[in-house]
Scaffold this motif. Structure first.
Motif: not given
Ligand code: SAM
Ligand code: 2KA
Ligand code: SF4
Ligand code: MG
Length: 257
Positions: A76-104
């Motif tokens: 989150i800190e890294e994302v906030e350091g960039f000037d954009a309001d859209h975030v793309v979660l990709t991979g690999g396959e992001p949906m294999i990771h439980d913690e991807a849900m807490s990031l979202l």
């Protein structure tokens, strides 16, 4: 120019005690594919995949998964350091990771628009603004002659896993979506048509042809030059949308773009 944070330097080799994800790349660029092509976006690329497409343009997340563990808070800190309001979660396959849900969840709370790039084999409940689903066709299967890394050892597993109609139906029912198919040749469209027939029977929601996108296969400008015209013509012929791969046109196969 896209700007990348060096995930290898930011993270650690093994998972910490806090919620964390194996990150392969984290960068800001223009969304290169799909309905939001051209929109400045931060890309968070997780490592690890349950499939092995022979053409995978992210070899170091699938065939040879490489990453560095970052906590959800650090991401989150890294994302906030960039000037954009859209975030793309990709991979690999992001949906294999439980913690991807807490990031979202954390991204949603902060007001970011979230796109998840997924192969559509796994459904999870999360705050996703656009499910960018790219179901994998038979032409993606790493048969012995196409395997980048061996002799077709993954072919059967890939073939068994690549389509889960139940997961696809729930993804299109629950989320604003696009179905983005990688096209390698004309035969792919026959399979797309029959998959859409089955999915329309199964899903409780209508699937619009304007949410079906054909994307040319290719990781370099030269490869795209071979596939884009046929892909565009097929989109016209069948009434689907065409999507470019803007980032490849602009920056070829540079990492972090
Ligand atoms: C690397 S994948 C990661 C997300 C997820 N695993 C998936 O396949 O949808 C991101 C996007 O790139 C597409 N893709 C991967 N390799 C490609 C290639 N050689 N040509 C065109 N698209 C490609 C995938 O179909 C997907 O839409
Ligand atoms: N610019 C840019 N746009 C993209 N859209 C989807 C990507 C992905 O790898 O999932 C991607 C990517 O890697 N770069
Ligand atoms: S599903 Fe996505 S990440 Fe996995 S091998 Fe295929 S293109 Fe690569
Ligand atoms: Mg990509």
């Amino acid at each position: 120019m896209p700007v990348a944070s060096d995930a290898a330097e930011l993270g650690r080799e093994s998972p910490p005690d806090e919620p964390a994800l194996p990150i392969n790349e984290l960068f800001v660029s223009l969304q290169g594919e799909g309905k939001l092509a051209g929109v400045p976006s931060v890309f968070v690329r997780t490592s690890g995949c349950n499939l092995r497409c022979w053409f995978c343009d992210s070899y170091h997340t699938s065939w040879e998964p490489t990453g560095s563990w970052l906590t959800v808070e650090e991401i989150i800190e890294e994302v906030e350091g960039f000037d954009a309001d859209h975030v793309v979660l990709t991979g690999g396959e992001p949906m294999i990771h439980d913690e991807a849900m807490s990031l979202l969840g954390e991204l949603g709370e902060r007001g970011y628009h979230t796109t998840v790039e997924t192969n559509g084999t796994i459904y999870r409940d999360a705050p996703i603004d656009l499910a960018s689903v790219s179901p994998k066709l038979a032409s993606s299967t790493p048969t012995a002659d196409l395997d980048p890394d061996g002799d077709g050892e993954w072919a059967d597993r890939h073939e068994e896993r690549r389509i889960d109609l139940g997961a696809l139906a729930t993804l299109v029912e629950e989320y604003d979506h696009q179905l983005k198919f990688v096209v390698t040749d004309r035969a792919d469209v026959t399979e797309i048509e029959s998959l859409l027939d089955r999915l329309r029977d199964r899903a409780a929601t209508a699937i619009s042809d304007t949410d079906v996108l054909l994307m040319p296969e290719g990781t370099t400008r030269e490869e795209l030059a071979e596939t884009r015209t046929l892909t565009a013509e097929l989109a016209q012929e069948y009434g689907y949308r065409y999507t470019p791969r803007l980032h490849v046109d602009l920056w070829n196969d540079e990492p972090g773009t």
